[in-house]
Design a protein around this motif. Structure first.
Motif, PDB file in Angstrom:
ATOM      1  N   LEU A  36      10.538  19.289   0.347  1.00  0.00           N
ATOM      2  CA  LEU A  36      10.267  17.903   0.698  1.00  0.00           C
ATOM      3  C   LEU A  36      11.470  17.107   0.218  1.00  0.00           C
ATOM      4  O   LEU A  36      11.933  17.303  -0.915  1.00  0.00           O
ATOM      5  N   PHE A  37      11.960  16.199   1.056  1.00  0.00           N
ATOM      6  CA  PHE A  37      13.123  15.396   0.664  1.00  0.00           C
ATOM      7  C   PHE A  37      12.802  13.930   0.917  1.00  0.00           C
ATOM      8  O   PHE A  37      12.498  13.534   2.030  1.00  0.00           O
ATOM      9  N   PHE A  38      12.841  13.142  -0.150  1.00  0.00           N
ATOM     10  CA  PHE A  38      12.525  11.721  -0.083  1.00  0.00           C
ATOM     11  C   PHE A  38      13.840  10.942  -0.097  1.00  0.00           C
ATOM     12  O   PHE A  38      14.618  11.048  -1.045  1.00  0.00           O
ATOM     13  N   TYR A  39      14.070  10.175   0.969  1.00  0.00           N
ATOM     14  CA  TYR A  39      15.358   9.529   1.200  1.00  0.00           C
ATOM     15  C   TYR A  39      15.137   8.080   1.615  1.00  0.00           C
ATOM     16  O   TYR A  39      14.061   7.729   2.108  1.00  0.00           O
ATOM     17  N   GLN A  40      16.144   7.250   1.460  1.00  0.00           N
ATOM     18  CA  GLN A  40      16.082   5.827   1.770  1.00  0.00           C
ATOM     19  C   GLN A  40      14.855   5.225   1.074  1.00  0.00           C
ATOM     20  O   GLN A  40      14.654   5.467  -0.104  1.00  0.00           O
ATOM     21  N   ASP A  41      14.030   4.442   1.789  1.00  0.00           N
ATOM     22  CA  ASP A  41      12.863   3.831   1.143  1.00  0.00           C
ATOM     23  C   ASP A  41      11.775   4.838   0.800  1.00  0.00           C
ATOM     24  O   ASP A  41      10.830   4.520   0.075  1.00  0.00           O
ATOM     25  N   GLY A  42      11.898   6.054   1.282  1.00  0.00           N
ATOM     26  CA  GLY A  42      10.938   7.106   0.942  1.00  0.00           C
ATOM     27  C   GLY A  42      10.919   7.431  -0.537  1.00  0.00           C
ATOM     28  O   GLY A  42       9.941   7.988  -1.040  1.00  0.00           O
ATOM     29  N   VAL A  43      11.981   7.073  -1.268  1.00  0.00           N
ATOM     30  CA  VAL A  43      12.019   7.359  -2.711  1.00  0.00           C
ATOM     31  C   VAL A  43      10.907   6.625  -3.455  1.00  0.00           C
ATOM     32  O   VAL A  43      10.486   7.063  -4.529  1.00  0.00           O
ATOM     33  N   HIS A  44      10.415   5.515  -2.883  1.00  0.00           N
ATOM     34  CA  HIS A  44       9.335   4.776  -3.550  1.00  0.00           C
ATOM     35  C   HIS A  44       8.039   5.582  -3.612  1.00  0.00           C
ATOM     36  O   HIS A  44       7.190   5.320  -4.464  1.00  0.00           O
ATOM     37  N   SER A  45       7.885   6.554  -2.740  1.00  0.00           N
ATOM     38  CA  SER A  45       6.687   7.406  -2.785  1.00  0.00           C
ATOM     39  C   SER A  45       6.663   8.303  -4.014  1.00  0.00           C
ATOM     40  O   SER A  45       5.636   8.872  -4.353  1.00  0.00           O
ATOM     41  N   ALA A  46       7.797   8.434  -4.689  1.00  0.00           N
ATOM     42  CA  ALA A  46       7.877   9.260  -5.893  1.00  0.00           C
ATOM     43  C   ALA A  46       7.820   8.430  -7.173  1.00  0.00           C
ATOM     44  O   ALA A  46       7.644   8.990  -8.257  1.00  0.00           O
ATOM     45  N   ALA A  47       7.944   7.122  -7.052  1.00  0.00           N
ATOM     46  CA  ALA A  47       7.968   6.262  -8.238  1.00  0.00           C
ATOM     47  C   ALA A  47       6.582   6.174  -8.877  1.00  0.00           C
ATOM     48  O   ALA A  47       5.581   6.004  -8.188  1.00  0.00           O
ATOM     49  N   SER A  48       6.542   6.293 -10.176  1.00  0.00           N
ATOM     50  CA  SER A  48       5.258   6.277 -10.878  1.00  0.00           C
ATOM     51  C   SER A  48       4.754   4.872 -11.169  1.00  0.00           C
ATOM     52  O   SER A  48       3.644   4.712 -11.668  1.00  0.00           O
ATOM     53  N   ASN A  49       5.527   3.839 -10.851  1.00  0.00           N
ATOM     54  CA  ASN A  49       5.092   2.481 -11.156  1.00  0.00           C
ATOM     55  C   ASN A  49       4.621   1.706  -9.931  1.00  0.00           C
ATOM     56  O   ASN A  49       4.382   0.509 -10.014  1.00  0.00           O
ATOM     57  N   VAL A  50       4.464   2.365  -8.787  1.00  0.00           N
ATOM     58  CA  VAL A  50       3.920   1.710  -7.602  1.00  0.00           C
ATOM     59  C   VAL A  50       2.415   1.558  -7.802  1.00  0.00           C
ATOM     60  O   VAL A  50       1.729   2.513  -8.160  1.00  0.00           O
ATOM     61  N   VAL A  51       1.919   0.352  -7.597  1.00  0.00           N
ATOM     62  CA  VAL A  51       0.493   0.074  -7.765  1.00  0.00           C
ATOM     63  C   VAL A  51      -0.101  -0.238  -6.398  1.00  0.00           C
ATOM     64  O   VAL A  51       0.370  -1.128  -5.697  1.00  0.00           O
ATOM     65  N   SER A  52      -1.116   0.494  -6.036  1.00  0.00           N
ATOM     66  CA  SER A  52      -1.785   0.303  -4.751  1.00  0.00           C
ATOM     67  C   SER A  52      -2.950  -0.666  -4.918  1.00  0.00           C
ATOM     68  O   SER A  52      -3.571  -0.725  -5.986  1.00  0.00           O
ATOM     69  N   ALA A  53      -3.245  -1.399  -3.860  1.00  0.00           N
ATOM     70  CA  ALA A  53      -4.427  -2.260  -3.870  1.00  0.00           C
ATOM     71  C   ALA A  53      -5.670  -1.391  -4.043  1.00  0.00           C
ATOM     72  O   ALA A  53      -5.681  -0.220  -3.650  1.00  0.00           O
ATOM     73  N   GLN A  54      -6.710  -1.970  -4.618  1.00  0.00           N
ATOM     74  CA  GLN A  54      -7.916  -1.190  -4.907  1.00  0.00           C
ATOM     75  C   GLN A  54      -8.566  -0.606  -3.661  1.00  0.00           C
ATOM     76  O   GLN A  54      -9.216   0.425  -3.730  1.00  0.00           O
ATOM     77  N   ASP A  55      -8.388  -1.265  -2.530  1.00  0.00           N
ATOM     78  CA  ASP A  55      -9.024  -0.780  -1.301  1.00  0.00           C
ATOM     79  C   ASP A  55      -8.085   0.066  -0.432  1.00  0.00           C
ATOM     80  O   ASP A  55      -8.385   0.352   0.710  1.00  0.00           O
ATOM     81  N   GLU A  56      -6.943   0.473  -0.997  1.00  0.00           N
ATOM     82  CA  GLU A  56      -5.977   1.294  -0.262  1.00  0.00           C
ATOM     83  C   GLU A  56      -5.814   2.655  -0.919  1.00  0.00           C
ATOM     84  O   GLU A  56      -6.008   2.799  -2.126  1.00  0.00           O
ATOM     85  N   LEU A  57      -5.425   3.622  -0.121  1.00  0.00           N
ATOM     86  CA  LEU A  57      -5.102   4.945  -0.635  1.00  0.00           C
ATOM     87  C   LEU A  57      -3.841   4.846  -1.488  1.00  0.00           C
ATOM     88  O   LEU A  57      -2.861   4.220  -1.079  1.00  0.00           O
ATOM     89  N   ASP A  58      -3.855   5.423  -2.659  1.00  0.00           N
ATOM     90  CA  ASP A  58      -2.688   5.419  -3.545  1.00  0.00           C
ATOM     91  C   ASP A  58      -1.783   6.579  -3.132  1.00  0.00           C
ATOM     92  O   ASP A  58      -1.853   7.676  -3.677  1.00  0.00           O
ATOM     93  N   LEU A  59      -0.930   6.318  -2.135  1.00  0.00           N
ATOM     94  CA  LEU A  59      -0.094   7.383  -1.584  1.00  0.00           C
ATOM     95  C   LEU A  59       0.868   7.995  -2.596  1.00  0.00           C
ATOM     96  O   LEU A  59       1.011   9.222  -2.628  1.00  0.00           O
ATOM     97  N   PRO A  60       1.521   7.213  -3.448  1.00  0.00           N
ATOM     98  CA  PRO A  60       2.378   7.859  -4.449  1.00  0.00           C
ATOM     99  C   PRO A  60       1.605   8.829  -5.347  1.00  0.00           C
ATOM    100  O   PRO A  60       2.092   9.921  -5.640  1.00  0.00           O
ATOM    101  N   ALA A  61       0.399   8.463  -5.744  1.00  0.00           N
ATOM    102  CA  ALA A  61      -0.417   9.369  -6.564  1.00  0.00           C
ATOM    103  C   ALA A  61      -0.835  10.597  -5.758  1.00  0.00           C
ATOM    104  O   ALA A  61      -0.866  11.716  -6.286  1.00  0.00           O
ATOM    105  N   GLU A  62      -1.151  10.390  -4.482  1.00  0.00           N
ATOM    106  CA  GLU A  62      -1.518  11.514  -3.611  1.00  0.00           C
ATOM    107  C   GLU A  62      -0.342  12.481  -3.457  1.00  0.00           C
ATOM    108  O   GLU A  62      -0.517  13.688  -3.525  1.00  0.00           O
TER     109      GLU A  62
END
Length: 130
Positions: A36-62
């Motif tokens: 898997l290669f995370f590039y450009q804005d895709g790097v945000h999917s790997a960041a541990s400080n992204v906070v998802s709204a309570q009613d949204e899927l937490d994609l970085p955690a997934e």
């Protein structure tokens, strides 16, 4: 079939979710994910400080849980990550930043990893980008 998957879109973009579901389905179907290669804005999917709204899927955690559970080779492009403030402990110290926001199971590396993955895989599948 051996797949290399590249993610170019931000953490909560629909294409990020599609990439995750594709990767899960590929493994469930008996296929292999070379990298898997995370590039450009895709790097945000790997960041541990992204906070998802309570009613949204937490994609970085997934993503983090999926990569760890499947023991996948998951690379975050170092140049794209640095530009966007996604730093592991070593880079945070190197650039004298107060905190790191990238840890296991992610690895920072260069664009050559995407090239190598495309050579090792039968198919390179890209999600997001322009």
């Amino acid at each position: 079939m051996k797949f290399a998957i590249a993610l170019f879109s931000p953490a909560h973009a629909p294409s990020s979710r599609r990439a995750l579901r594709f990767a899960q389905a590929a493994l469930a179907g008996g296929h292999e994910i070379v990298r898997l290669f995370f590039y450009q804005d895709g790097v945000h999917s790997a960041a541990s400080n992204v906070v998802s709204a309570q009613d949204e899927l937490d994609l970085p955690a997934e993503w983090r849980a999926f990569v760890a559970a499947e023991n996948l080779d998951a690379i975050v492009c170092i140049a794209a990550a640095l530009r966007r403030g996604v730093l592991n402990e070593e880079e945070a110290q190197r650039y004298q930043r107060p905190a790191a926001n990238l840890g296991a199971p992610w690895e920072l590396s260069g664009l050559g990893q995407l090239h190598e993955a495309s050579q090792l895989a039968d198919r390179l599948i890209c999600f997001g980008g322009h």
